[in-house]
Design a protein around this motif. Sequence first.
Motif, PDB file in Angstrom:
ATOM      1  N   THR A 151       0.829  -1.193   0.000  1.00  0.00           N
ATOM      2  CA  THR A 151       0.000   0.000   0.000  1.00  0.00           C
ATOM      3  C   THR A 151       0.869   1.251   0.000  1.00  0.00           C
ATOM      4  OG1 THR A 151      -1.768  -1.139   1.184  1.00  0.00           O
ATOM      5  CG2 THR A 151      -1.776   1.254   1.271  1.00  0.00           C
ATOM      6  N   SER A 152       0.548   2.197  -0.889  1.00  0.00           N
ATOM      7  CA  SER A 152       1.368   3.394  -1.057  1.00  0.00           C
ATOM      8  C   SER A 152       1.028   4.491  -0.057  1.00  0.00           C
ATOM      9  CB  SER A 152       1.193   3.939  -2.482  1.00  0.00           C
ATOM     10  OG  SER A 152       1.531   2.974  -3.448  1.00  0.00           O
ATOM     11  N   GLY A 153      -0.240   4.593   0.350  1.00  0.00           N
ATOM     12  CA  GLY A 153      -0.673   5.706   1.184  1.00  0.00           C
ATOM     13  C   GLY A 153      -0.215   5.586   2.624  1.00  0.00           C
ATOM     14  N   SER A 154      -0.038   6.747   3.263  1.00  0.00           N
ATOM     15  CA  SER A 154       0.280   6.799   4.689  1.00  0.00           C
ATOM     16  C   SER A 154      -0.982   6.506   5.485  1.00  0.00           C
ATOM     17  CB  SER A 154       0.828   8.184   5.051  1.00  0.00           C
ATOM     18  OG  SER A 154       1.027   8.299   6.436  1.00  0.00           O
ATOM     19  N   PHE A 155      -0.943   5.522   6.364  1.00  0.00           N
ATOM     20  CA  PHE A 155      -2.153   5.038   7.015  1.00  0.00           C
ATOM     21  C   PHE A 155      -2.885   6.119   7.808  1.00  0.00           C
ATOM     22  CE2 PHE A 155      -1.727   0.139   7.268  1.00  0.00           C
ATOM     23  CZ  PHE A 155      -1.568   0.107   5.907  1.00  0.00           C
ATOM     24  N   SER A 156      -2.174   7.097   8.350  1.00  0.00           N
ATOM     25  CA  SER A 156      -2.815   8.101   9.203  1.00  0.00           C
ATOM     26  C   SER A 156      -3.427   9.255   8.409  1.00  0.00           C
ATOM     27  CB  SER A 156      -1.802   8.660  10.207  1.00  0.00           C
ATOM     28  OG  SER A 156      -0.725   9.296   9.525  1.00  0.00           O
ATOM     29  N   GLN A 157      -3.149   9.318   7.108  1.00  0.00           N
ATOM     30  CA  GLN A 157      -3.628  10.425   6.277  1.00  0.00           C
ATOM     31  C   GLN A 157      -4.935  10.066   5.577  1.00  0.00           C
ATOM     32  OE1 GLN A 157      -2.083  13.500   6.174  1.00  0.00           O
ATOM     33  NE2 GLN A 157      -0.860  12.590   7.812  1.00  0.00           N
ATOM     34  N   ARG A 158      -5.738  11.083   5.311  1.00  0.00           N
ATOM     35  CA  ARG A 158      -6.962  10.855   4.552  1.00  0.00           C
ATOM     36  C   ARG A 158      -6.617  10.574   3.089  1.00  0.00           C
ATOM     37  NH1 ARG A 158     -11.023  15.696   5.326  1.00  0.00           N
ATOM     38  NH2 ARG A 158      -9.225  16.774   4.412  1.00  0.00           N
ATOM     39  N   PHE A 198     -15.325   7.372   0.297  1.00  0.00           N
ATOM     40  CA  PHE A 198     -14.239   7.031   1.218  1.00  0.00           C
ATOM     41  C   PHE A 198     -13.098   8.052   1.194  1.00  0.00           C
ATOM     42  CE2 PHE A 198     -15.961   3.344  -1.097  1.00  0.00           C
ATOM     43  CZ  PHE A 198     -16.709   2.773  -0.075  1.00  0.00           C
ATOM     44  N   ALA A 199     -13.245   9.103   0.409  1.00  0.00           N
ATOM     45  CA  ALA A 199     -12.132  10.033   0.193  1.00  0.00           C
ATOM     46  C   ALA A 199     -11.683  10.728   1.463  1.00  0.00           C
ATOM     47  CB  ALA A 199     -12.518  11.064  -0.860  1.00  0.00           C
ATOM     48  N   ASN A 200     -12.593  10.916   2.423  1.00  0.00           N
ATOM     49  CA  ASN A 200     -12.233  11.620   3.648  1.00  0.00           C
ATOM     50  C   ASN A 200     -11.899  10.669   4.802  1.00  0.00           C
ATOM     51  OD1 ASN A 200     -12.539  14.242   2.545  1.00  0.00           O
ATOM     52  ND2 ASN A 200     -14.759  14.086   2.782  1.00  0.00           N
ATOM     53  N   ARG A 201     -11.807   9.393   4.506  1.00  0.00           N
ATOM     54  CA  ARG A 201     -11.373   8.434   5.514  1.00  0.00           C
ATOM     55  C   ARG A 201      -9.854   8.310   5.486  1.00  0.00           C
ATOM     56  NH1 ARG A 201     -15.425   3.194   4.935  1.00  0.00           N
ATOM     57  NH2 ARG A 201     -17.413   4.312   5.173  1.00  0.00           N
ATOM     58  N   SER A 202      -9.293   7.920   6.620  1.00  0.00           N
ATOM     59  CA  SER A 202      -7.854   7.665   6.642  1.00  0.00           C
ATOM     60  C   SER A 202      -7.577   6.375   5.874  1.00  0.00           C
ATOM     61  CB  SER A 202      -7.351   7.538   8.079  1.00  0.00           C
ATOM     62  OG  SER A 202      -7.897   6.386   8.708  1.00  0.00           O
ATOM     63  N   VAL A 203      -6.365   6.252   5.397  1.00  0.00           N
ATOM     64  CA  VAL A 203      -5.993   5.077   4.598  1.00  0.00           C
ATOM     65  C   VAL A 203      -6.200   3.793   5.386  1.00  0.00           C
ATOM     66  CG1 VAL A 203      -4.093   3.941   3.390  1.00  0.00           C
ATOM     67  CG2 VAL A 203      -4.380   6.412   3.201  1.00  0.00           C
ATOM     68  N   GLN A 204      -5.902   3.829   6.684  1.00  0.00           N
ATOM     69  CA  GLN A 204      -6.032   2.609   7.481  1.00  0.00           C
ATOM     70  C   GLN A 204      -7.481   2.168   7.646  1.00  0.00           C
ATOM     71  OE1 GLN A 204      -4.345   3.362  11.310  1.00  0.00           O
ATOM     72  NE2 GLN A 204      -5.744   5.028  11.815  1.00  0.00           N
ATOM     73  N   GLN A 205      -8.430   3.055   7.380  1.00  0.00           N
ATOM     74  CA  GLN A 205      -9.845   2.703   7.480  1.00  0.00           C
ATOM     75  C   GLN A 205     -10.393   2.108   6.187  1.00  0.00           C
ATOM     76  OE1 GLN A 205     -11.172   6.678   8.736  1.00  0.00           O
ATOM     77  NE2 GLN A 205     -11.848   5.795  10.683  1.00  0.00           N
ATOM     78  N   GLY A 230      -9.591  -3.566  -1.192  1.00  0.00           N
ATOM     79  CA  GLY A 230      -9.895  -3.113  -2.545  1.00  0.00           C
ATOM     80  C   GLY A 230      -9.837  -1.612  -2.674  1.00  0.00           C
ATOM     81  N   GLN A 231     -10.310  -0.894  -1.642  1.00  0.00           N
ATOM     82  CA  GLN A 231     -10.261   0.569  -1.670  1.00  0.00           C
ATOM     83  C   GLN A 231      -8.824   1.074  -1.630  1.00  0.00           C
ATOM     84  OE1 GLN A 231     -12.674   1.274   1.749  1.00  0.00           O
ATOM     85  NE2 GLN A 231     -14.564   0.666   0.710  1.00  0.00           N
TER      86      GLN A 231
END
Length: 355
Positions: free
Chosen positions: A92-99, A134-141, A145-146
């Motif tokens: 996964t590329s995104g930072s888990f704590s970021q939206r 889901f755009a405003n959820r954090s990556v870890q949420q 698939g998302q």
Amino acid sequence: MANEPIIEAHGLTKRFSVKKKTVEAVTDLTFQVARGELVAFLGPNGAGKSTSLRMLTTLIPPTAGTARVVGFDILKQPAEVRARIGYVGQLTSGSFSQRARDELLSQGAFYGLSKAASRARADELIESLDLTGFANRSVQQLSGGQKRRLDVALGLMHAPPLIFLDEPSTGLDPQSRANLWQHILDLRRKYGTTVFLTTHYLEEADRYAERVMVMDKGRVIADDTATALKANLAGDVLTFGFASEADTAAAVAVVQRLTDREVRREGGAEVTLTAPDGDALLPTAVRALDAAGIQVRRATGVPPTLDDVFLALTGRTLREAGEGEAEESEETADASAEASASVTESVSEATGASR
């Protein structure tokens, strides 16, 4: 430029030192990819697929050979290559704590887009990849698939003409895999992006790729459309069942006359063979057997798969080839991690230069 191959590799080779021994992970990789193609790189774990992608994306340098990607030399102009490609790795590329939306905006800034352009591009990709809810959820949420759809969005944020996808659907459930592929195809139709991906899911390569490159033990051993590979290297499996042993024995001779392929007896009252154009041969064989007075109780034809192609080429299935093999050595992983650490600096230099 429009007619120039978007990827042109010549003799790419990568060697690593493993326990004081030299291991050749990729050998003499030579091929071209035209703009707009969807190419699947198929092979078992340890075949050299990911190592090949890391060379083409400048994450690790080749030991020998060279390549031009999007018109730039991977050795002499790595920053220019990185600025013009998208790369979605296996993690996964995104930072888990970021939206999710903030990750996309940061990616846009990273590639030199203005705030307004980043917002517009992020909104476009969020809608295209069905991430609106889901755009405003954090990556870890996000679900698996998302997260993968977000990874693809991050890779496309700067609208690259070429995107590399390394096992994009690994670990996803069947529904998420199907949804992700639909998004990839939709984006390709919309933007004309060239897609080059690795996968060990045979059905994905068979169904979606216009071209399949089969790799084994560091070498490309086949390169064609899935249809051509199956027709030329494998074939349909035809099975005929009979009422008696006598009919079965007589049927072997009749079917053998129709084809130069080996006809095998399976069990007491069944014969089978593998032949190209089996769908056409099946009714012909049934008519010939009936004309010979042999009653056919059942006849089936099973079309070939890409695993049959790999079996024909190597004598083993992809599953057998990948058992007990790691995708890469620790040395390869260390080299990739070290190279990845320099991506930010190199791409920043390239995007800064382009501005």
